[in-house]
Design a protein around this motif. Structure first.
Motif, short mmCIF file in Angstrom:
data_model
loop_
_atom_site.label_atom_id
_atom_site.label_comp_id
_atom_site.label_asym_id
_atom_site.label_seq_id
_atom_site.Cartn_x
_atom_site.Cartn_y
_atom_site.Cartn_z
N PHE A 207 0.84 -1.21 0.00
CA PHE A 207 0.00 0.00 0.00
C PHE A 207 0.87 1.26 0.00
O PHE A 207 0.60 2.22 -0.72
N GLU B 3 -12.59 -0.47 2.77
CA GLU B 3 -13.61 -0.99 3.69
C GLU B 3 -14.17 -2.29 3.12
O GLU B 3 -14.42 -2.38 1.92
N ASN B 4 -14.37 -3.26 3.98
CA ASN B 4 -14.93 -4.53 3.54
C ASN B 4 -16.14 -4.89 4.38
O ASN B 4 -16.15 -4.67 5.59
N ALA C 263 -14.94 -7.63 6.88
CA ALA C 263 -13.76 -7.37 7.71
C ALA C 263 -13.73 -5.96 8.27
O ALA C 263 -12.94 -5.66 9.15
N GLY C 264 -14.59 -5.04 7.77
CA GLY C 264 -14.60 -3.66 8.28
C GLY C 264 -13.57 -2.78 7.59
O GLY C 264 -13.11 -3.09 6.49
N ARG D 235 -7.71 -0.07 7.89
CA ARG D 235 -7.13 1.02 8.65
C ARG D 235 -5.86 1.57 8.02
O ARG D 235 -5.58 2.75 8.06
N ASP E 16 -4.55 5.41 7.54
CA ASP E 16 -3.30 5.90 8.14
C ASP E 16 -2.40 6.53 7.09
O ASP E 16 -1.78 7.57 7.32
N ARG F 227 -15.09 -1.94 -0.67
CA ARG F 227 -15.07 -0.60 -1.23
C ARG F 227 -13.63 -0.19 -1.52
O ARG F 227 -12.73 -0.47 -0.74
N GLU G 106 -16.87 6.47 12.84
CA GLU G 106 -16.02 5.46 13.44
C GLU G 106 -14.98 6.13 14.32
O GLU G 106 -14.28 7.02 13.88
N SER G 107 -14.90 5.68 15.57
CA SER G 107 -13.82 6.17 16.41
C SER G 107 -12.61 5.31 16.09
O SER G 107 -12.73 4.15 15.71
N ALA G 108 -11.41 5.89 16.22
CA ALA G 108 -10.20 5.16 15.87
C ALA G 108 -10.02 3.96 16.79
O ALA G 108 -10.49 3.97 17.92
N PRO G 109 -9.38 2.92 16.30
CA PRO G 109 -9.23 1.70 17.11
C PRO G 109 -8.28 1.91 18.28
O PRO G 109 -7.72 2.99 18.44
N VAL G 110 -8.14 0.84 19.05
CA VAL G 110 -7.30 0.79 20.25
C VAL G 110 -6.38 2.00 20.41
O VAL G 110 -5.44 2.18 19.64
N GLU H 161 -10.09 -6.32 17.99
CA GLU H 161 -9.72 -5.00 17.49
C GLU H 161 -8.21 -4.87 17.46
O GLU H 161 -7.53 -5.32 18.37
N THR I 236 -3.71 -1.23 14.23
CA THR I 236 -3.43 -0.84 12.85
C THR I 236 -4.50 -1.33 11.88
O THR I 236 -4.79 -0.67 10.90
N ARG J 176 -14.23 -7.69 12.40
CA ARG J 176 -15.67 -7.72 12.20
C ARG J 176 -16.25 -9.11 12.40
O ARG J 176 -17.35 -9.28 12.90
N ILE K 269 -17.31 4.25 19.10
CA ILE K 269 -18.53 4.19 18.30
C ILE K 269 -18.14 3.79 16.89
O ILE K 269 -17.11 4.20 16.38
N GLU K 270 -18.96 2.96 16.29
CA GLU K 270 -18.66 2.53 14.95
C GLU K 270 -19.93 2.15 14.22
O GLU K 270 -20.72 1.36 14.71
N PRO L 54 -19.91 -1.65 8.65
CA PRO L 54 -19.27 -1.39 7.35
C PRO L 54 -20.25 -1.52 6.20
O PRO L 54 -21.42 -1.86 6.41
#
Lengths: 381, 381
Positions: free
Chosen positions: A140, A160-161, A164-165, A168, A172, A276, A324-328, B160, B163, B168, B323-324, B327
């Motif tokens: 990428f 986005e899948n 799988a969501g 990220r 980034d 997507r 969407e809030s960012a992950p961990v 989660e 990165t 999902r 929040i999310e 997808p």
């Protein structure tokens, strides 16, 4: 008799509520008038329009003057009133500078794609740019690098899948390279079992994810499963091999590309697997028909901050389609859980040349510690 | 002179705003009193407490009585007032039944994990259940199946990644099996280059994702990269092979487990790669120290619906930490974009035995077409 009496009472109370509402509305409109006056004075005298301190003072006074069980509600009410007032003031006062965006490049263009020929990303690229040249890059980040260095005009990557969501890594890299989304499309992912004509299948090669997604089909199929780097490479390997006992799981398009026969089509457990893809560019491009806006911003990690941000969208009548809030959160932020900011990714419907949208984004940019416009684009179905 | 005059005017206007606010507050408190009266009458006479039609009528009247440029704002204001009133009525009237939850099972227990020995999921399981027996299953769904059939007491799965974002599949299976989250932890993912002592490394095996995450390190390392099913299996293969030129990228713990030597530690490009893992159970378990609540619900796809849902959290003083929106919507929903519901995943801080939390969840369950409590649990750092 009792029921009738109650109904009468209800009617009476409702009449009183309506009268109270009329009074509240009258006072609300009066307050809005006064606030517009304040804003005009401030503008004429080059004073800062919004002052957090005054707002805080009002909220504290209101809460202290309310009974305990209603203090929180009264605070919310006045937060709401002041947010509406801010939006109104901004609408009246701001000159809403029309932003400048680049025009799309004329086709044919050079597209950078991650992966290999026959991949779903290639299919997405062809859908978005029918007459263009596509170069493949291992990672990428190589795609972003190619666009950065001018080796490609645009890049196409998955974002986005449906199973799988979010992807990220793409988000980034968008932030890291300061690039923009300028188109979006989606591809229905289909998996088929593909082999050379007449093969006696004993071993099936594919990407681990694809093998997992065809779990139900494979359970009943007497063959060994072997994970492979990706589905397109597995198809290529099967096509180039002399071994008559191997097969690949790949897209039908990919099977065709490598001259393989489709032994069985649509073998994924979930038939609605969609990915997507976005087209990225170095400079923001906005066409008049662009109707999705992606932004990223930080919010303080306090009760109600998300709600206050969203009232702005509601007041401008702009519809949020994704949040969407960012992950961990990263380790360094975890130390002070109460104070760290949360990063949000939002999609909403609108065009960045619409003055209302410009005003909303100006407000958000002013109020949020971090705000980034990620692009305004059209989705190609 | 001019400046002084402006300041005087501002002071005057602000005084008038304060007086208006006092009036609004007085009327707001009066309205709340009246609404409590309505609710009490309705309860005594077994009438439905909340009526959407009356609400709609009020909003329409208010908007029609406002000047055009303030109609939207006035509508938002009264939406806010009615939402606050609903919360208050519910607090006064509801009996807030205390929900029943199971007690955690006494250790040692049997844990089901996806994957192989040496994986990060195994490490997470050991962290959550130090003295338990761990069984490995090929797929995520096999883990759920094992818990369903009583072959395991709990399952541990990734949910989660810092990165890659949400996993999902785990969320989907939670919904499908109607299971609950009862614990959470996180593991810092570390990658090291591991080989047999004295190896002359020419080829490196690892999961595709791990190879990608070590891109920077590998670029400068003169060895061929080969994708493998997962990092633990790559380490096992290297350990069992007679080939002295191969290495694996895996966790240090995994290298140790298979008797490999760590050639180079911490080789990932991003050192802050963290994965969160959850423990799932068939029945909801809530301990008094549980402080994270996960829920899933649908909202109508209309402007402001998310904002109205969030005001409830703000009114109850409950802090949303994640929040999310779900997808890519499925194809069938895309047909009528205006009307489809959006599914949201939310985490907020609280304990499900707290009456305020019970009330909020009761409201959400009543109002949302789809609502699911996914668990109340503690995070183990």
């Amino acid at each position: 008799m009792k029921k009738r009496r109650v109904k009468m009472d209800l009617k009476e109370i409702r009449k009183e509520i309506d009268a109270t509402d009329d009074e509240i509305l009258r006072l609300f409109l009066k307050r809005m008038d006064l606030c517009v006056g304040v804003a005009k004075y401030k503008k004429e005298n080059n004073m800062q329009v919004f002052q957090g301190k005054r707002e805080q003072e009002i909220l504290e006074r209101i809460k202290s003057e309310s009974p305990d069980d209603l203090a929180e509600g009264a605070g919310q009410l006045f937060t709401c009133i002041m947010d509406i007032s801010k939006c109104l003031q901004q609408r009246i006062l701001s000159d809403a500078p029309v932003p400048h965006f680049e025009s799309p490049k004329i086709q044919p263009v050079r597209i950078a794609c991650p992966g290999t020929k026959g991949s779903n990303t290639e299919e997405a690229s062809v859908k978005l740019f029918p007459d263009s040249e596509i170069d493949f890059y291992p990672d990428f980040s190589d795609v972003f690098e190619a666009v950065e260095n001018g080796g490609a005009d645009y890049g196409v990557l998955p974002i986005e899948n449906s199973t799988a969501g979010d992807i990220r890594q793409t988000y980034d890299l968008l932030a890291k390279y300061n690039f923009y989304i300028c188109k979006r499309t989606q591809i229905k992912i289909n998996h088929c079992l593909a082999a050379k004509p007449g093969a006696d299948i004993k071993t099936i090669y594919s990407h681990e994810q694809a093998l997992k997604q065809c779990f139900g089909f494979l359970k009943g199929y007497p063959a060994r499963q072997v994970p492979y780097a990706n589905t397109a490479l597995a198809a290529e390997m099967v096509a180039n091999s002399d071994d008559n006992t191997i097969a690949a799981i790949c897209s039908e398009r990919c099977a065709e590309l490598y001259g393989l026969e489709t032994v069985k089509r649509d073998i994924a457990d979930n038939p609605d697997n969609t990915t997507r893809f976005i087209c990225i560019s170095k400079r923001p491009e906005v066409t008049p028909d662009a109707d999705i806006i992606s932004i990223c911003m930080s919010l303080p990690h306090t009760t109600g901050s998300l709600y206050r941000m969203l009232i702005r969208f509601a007041l401008y009548g702009l519809n949020i389609t994704k949040i969407e809030s960012a992950p961990v959160p990263q380790a360094k932020q975890d130390i002070k859980r109460e104070t760290f900011d949360v990063v949000f990714y939002l999609d909403f419907e609108g065009n960045a040349l619409d003055p209302e949208v410009v005003r909303l984004m100006t407000i958000l940019e002013e109020e949020m510690k971090y705000f980034k416009f990620l692009g305004n684009y059209k989705h190609f179905d």
